[in-house]
Design an enzyme around this catalytic site. Structure first.
Site, PDB file in Angstrom:
ATOM      1  N   GLU A  34      -5.585  -7.348  14.346  1.00 15.36           N
ATOM      2  CA  GLU A  34      -4.491  -6.087  14.646  1.00 15.36           C
ATOM      3  C   GLU A  34      -5.673  -4.675  13.315  1.00 15.36           C
ATOM      4  O   GLU A  34      -5.566  -4.427  14.454  1.00 15.36           O
ATOM      5  CB  GLU A  34      -3.951  -6.487  12.505  1.00 15.36           C
ATOM      6  CG  GLU A  34      -3.419  -5.303  12.442  1.00 15.36           C
ATOM      7  CD  GLU A  34      -2.119  -4.668  10.855  1.00 15.36           C
ATOM      8  OE1 GLU A  34      -1.196  -5.539  11.647  1.00 15.36           O
ATOM      9  OE2 GLU A  34      -2.497  -4.923  10.347  1.00 15.36           O
ATOM     10  N   HIS A  43      -5.591 -34.046  16.211  1.00 13.15           N
ATOM     11  CA  HIS A  43      -4.551 -34.895  16.929  1.00 13.15           C
ATOM     12  C   HIS A  43      -3.326 -34.549  17.325  1.00 13.15           C
ATOM     13  O   HIS A  43      -2.486 -34.898  17.583  1.00 13.15           O
ATOM     14  CB  HIS A  43      -4.257 -36.025  15.194  1.00 13.15           C
ATOM     15  CG  HIS A  43      -5.871 -37.284  15.084  1.00 13.15           C
ATOM     16  ND1 HIS A  43      -5.895 -38.098  15.271  1.00 13.15           N
ATOM     17  CD2 HIS A  43      -6.497 -36.931  13.590  1.00 13.15           C
ATOM     18  CE1 HIS A  43      -6.377 -38.585  14.828  1.00 13.15           C
ATOM     19  NE2 HIS A  43      -6.995 -37.529  13.702  1.00 13.15           N
ATOM     20  N   LYS A  99       1.185  -1.343   0.133  1.00 14.73           N
ATOM     21  CA  LYS A  99       0.147   0.410   0.197  1.00 14.73           C
ATOM     22  C   LYS A  99       0.759   1.219  -0.055  1.00 14.73           C
ATOM     23  O   LYS A  99       0.552   2.164  -1.189  1.00 14.73           O
ATOM     24  CB  LYS A  99      -1.275  -0.296   1.192  1.00 14.73           C
ATOM     25  CG  LYS A  99      -1.642   1.061   1.162  1.00 14.73           C
ATOM     26  CD  LYS A  99      -2.665   0.637   2.459  1.00 14.73           C
ATOM     27  CE  LYS A  99      -3.223   2.552   2.044  1.00 14.73           C
ATOM     28  NZ  LYS A  99      -4.741   2.577   3.524  1.00 14.73           N
ATOM     29  N   ARG A 124      -5.523  -4.911   5.572  1.00 15.90           N
ATOM     30  CA  ARG A 124      -6.277  -6.039   5.694  1.00 15.90           C
ATOM     31  C   ARG A 124      -7.730  -5.870   4.739  1.00 15.90           C
ATOM     32  O   ARG A 124      -7.790  -6.992   5.383  1.00 15.90           O
ATOM     33  CB  ARG A 124      -5.849  -6.468   7.028  1.00 15.90           C
ATOM     34  CG  ARG A 124      -6.471  -5.400   8.310  1.00 15.90           C
ATOM     35  CD  ARG A 124      -6.433  -5.676   9.798  1.00 15.90           C
ATOM     36  NE  ARG A 124      -6.900  -4.595  10.353  1.00 15.90           N
ATOM     37  CZ  ARG A 124      -6.135  -3.338  10.890  1.00 15.90           C
ATOM     38  NH1 ARG A 124      -4.861  -3.406  10.093  1.00 15.90           N
ATOM     39  NH2 ARG A 124      -6.410  -2.353  11.218  1.00 15.90           N
TER      40      ARG A 124
HETATM   41  O1  F6P Z   1       3.150  -3.352   9.896  1.00 16.66           O
HETATM   42  C1  F6P Z   1       1.597  -4.101   9.144  1.00 16.66           C
HETATM   43  C2  F6P Z   1       0.961  -3.196   8.404  1.00 16.66           C
HETATM   44  O2  F6P Z   1       0.718  -1.696   7.958  1.00 16.66           O
HETATM   45  C3  F6P Z   1      -0.358  -3.941   7.682  1.00 16.66           C
HETATM   46  O3  F6P Z   1      -1.122  -2.994   7.851  1.00 16.66           O
HETATM   47  C4  F6P Z   1      -0.046  -3.341   6.317  1.00 16.66           C
HETATM   48  O4  F6P Z   1      -0.798  -4.850   5.855  1.00 16.66           O
HETATM   49  C5  F6P Z   1       1.228  -4.287   5.987  1.00 16.66           C
HETATM   50  O5  F6P Z   1       1.704  -3.182   7.220  1.00 16.66           O
HETATM   51  C6  F6P Z   1       1.628  -4.116   4.939  1.00 16.66           C
HETATM   52  O6  F6P Z   1       2.157  -2.749   4.502  1.00 16.66           O
HETATM   53  P1  F6P Z   1       2.105  -2.618   3.136  1.00 16.66           P
HETATM   54  O7  F6P Z   1       1.306  -3.109   2.390  1.00 16.66           O
HETATM   55  O8  F6P Z   1       2.304  -0.306   3.611  1.00 16.66           O
HETATM   56  O9  F6P Z   1       3.349  -3.139   2.898  1.00 16.66           O
END
Ligand code: F6P
Length: 513
Positions: free
Chosen positions: A341, A372, A196, A256
């Protein structure tokens, strides 16, 4: 906590705690009342999921009281804000628009999501038609929300047929990336860099190493083999990806909650566009149910009632999820991020300390393997662990039907045994063979496990997580708790920080001090 919420909790806590067996004995309609379905499709395509919460301790009185808690928590208003794209992520001042990716949201956001999805579809189709040459492998590099969803969905949906052989790599431990390299031919490999922010250290370090591997493998323009999946397209271009291969997604889609955006690219490429679209349609059916159904009949909200009850009234610190389906092997890990989270918080949306437990620890595994391994504790340990069982009526295999019959029988028998208890000794008196019973479970029974069902299952849990957050008055859409450890790691790398004696000794022992 407001007076009305305190009053609702007082009422919930004061209600009698009957055993599950007694609840069933006194009520012929219990199963019907506490089971519900979410359906989608028509005719031959009609399918759905049955959600049976009858083996939990929910009663008519508890449901009345929880309906009161939902009202006192302004559940309907919070839900309306979610779907309207209001900034319900109050600590970061933004909306949480994962439902807009599936067609439910403000008009502008749904339009924007549609346009971004069309762009992704065009790229996926171009790749499948050979625009980037032969593509046999995809290495998808991302972490957390940028990896867990694609990993789950590719694993669940491409067991019979995959257009490309897909490897999801998240860990900075080079062993993970080396394993993917060993399985791929650089000449026919694409790399998806999913982030992201496009700044996450694990992802960017792995991406650099993947570029080196491509170059050393004879690819003259490694960045030309990259597809960037990000809400920070400028950064991806700066890093070297041509903008025609950058698939952006909206800032208001949380990590997420991002499988539905371009982060789902590997699913669309490996399983096919129709499968990706079907996953969104299944999720949309759950969105419609969650948006339009009030009170206890709203199935994610009802699940949250039980979650709150066990965490707060019965003191359960964990919740276990067992998928009786090999294709859902990664579902518990996916849920761990989604639930922990989102709801592992210690202050309310107003910044006040919470007045009770927040998210329980989510854990789980695959049935029957887990029977198991860890079920001993569930049946006879001292903890009460609410369990979710997930299964599909239609088999995923083409072997002797006995396999699936035994799988489902075991799944249902475990729920029955947890509830009934009993004594396995000949005289019925041996304490070591005593099962206390009265242990709760819920069963999520899918007609089949196809792409739409997977989308519906995930969306159900997203909304269940949100409903839990509303009942607790917390913000499920931020995750500041992951920041401190990250900062300290940066400080160590930069040699900037003074640490405690133990950390210093560990660094020195590893040659890093
Ligand atoms: O460290 C947690 C986090 O911010 C998550 O919420 C997120 O999905 C992940 O890191 C990865 O972040 P990015 O997509 O910005 O690399």
């Amino acid at each position: 906590m407001s007076d009305s919420r305190t009053a609702a909790w007082d009422q919930i806590e004061a209600l009698p705690q009957a055993s599950l067996s007694d609840l069933f004995a006194g009520d012929d309609a219990r199963v019907d009342r506490l089971s519900g379905r979410i359906d989608w499709g028509e005719g031959e395509d009609a399918a759905g999921i049955r959600f049976d919460w009858s083996k939990t301790h929910l009663t008519a009185d508890l449901l009345d009281a929880f309906d009161g808690l939902a009202e006192a928590s302004d559940f309907a208003a919070r839900r309306a804000e979610l779907f309207a794209g209001e900034p319900i992520n109050v600590t970061e001042g933004r909306a949480a628009e994962h439902t807009a990716q599936r067609g439910s949201g403000s008009e502008a956001s749904v339009e924007e999501a549609d346009a971004l999805r069309t762009r992704m579809q065009m790229l996926v189709e171009a790749i499948r038609e050979g625009a980037l040459g032969d593509v046999n492998h995809l290495i998808h590099i991302g972490i957390g929300g940028s990896a867990l969803g694609p990993d789950l969905a590719v694993d669940a949906l491409t067991r019979d047929l995959a257009y490309v052989d897909c490897h999801v790599v998240s860990n900075i431990d080079g062993v993970a990336l080396e394993e993917a390299f060993a399985a791929c031919d650089p000449a026919t490999t694409l790399v998806a860099v999913a982030s992201k922010t496009f700044t996450t250290i694990e992802t960017m370090t792995n991406a650099e190493s993947a570029m080196r591997w491509l170059r050393e493998g004879g690819v003259s323009d490694p960045h030309g083999r990259v597809i960037a999946l990000t809400a920070n397209p400028e950064r991806a271009v700066e890093w070297g990806v041509d903008e025609t291969r950058v698939l952006p997604f909206m800032e208001s889609v949380g990590g997420r909650y991002s499988l539905w955006s371009s982060i789902g690219f590997p699913v669309a490429l490996a399983a096919g566009w129709d499968e990706f679209a079907a996953m969104l349609e299944g999720a949309a059916a759950v969105d419609a149910h969650f948006r339009d159904t009030d009170g206890r009949d709203n199935l994610p909200l009802r699940a949250a009632f039980a979650d709150q009850y066990y965490a707060r009234v019965r003191g359960c610190q964990t919740r276990a999820v067992f998928a009786y389906d090999e294709r859902l092997a990664l579902f518990p890990s996916y849920l761990q991020q989604l639930e922990m989270e989102s709801n592992g918080k210690r202050v309310t949306s107003n910044g006040e300390p919470v007045d009770g437990p927040t998210a329980p620890i989510t854990w789980g595994g695959v049935g029957t393997d887990a029977q198991h391994a860890v079920f001993q504790l569930l049946h006879q340990g001292t903890h009460m662990v609410p369990v979710d069982f997930i299964a599909s009526i239609a088999p995923g295999d083409a072997l002797d039907p006995a396999h699936h019959a035994i799988l489902l029988t075991n799944c249902f028998a475990q729920g029955a045994a947890l509830m009934a208890g009993g004594n396995m000794s000949a005289d019925g008196k041996d304490p070591a063979r005593e099962f206390p019973g009265n242990r709760p479970s819920a069963t999520i029974l899918c007609d089949d496990l196809d792409a739409a069902t997977l989308g519906a299952l995930i969306a159900f849990h997203e909304h269940r997580t949100f409903a839990n957050a509303v009942l607790m008055g917390i913000n499920p859409f931020d995750q500041f708790g992951v920041e401190l450890g990250k900062k300290m790691a940066r400080d160590i790398e930069g040699g900037a920080a003074e640490f405690d004696a133990s950390t210093k000794a560990l660094l020195e022992a590893s040659g890093l001090g």
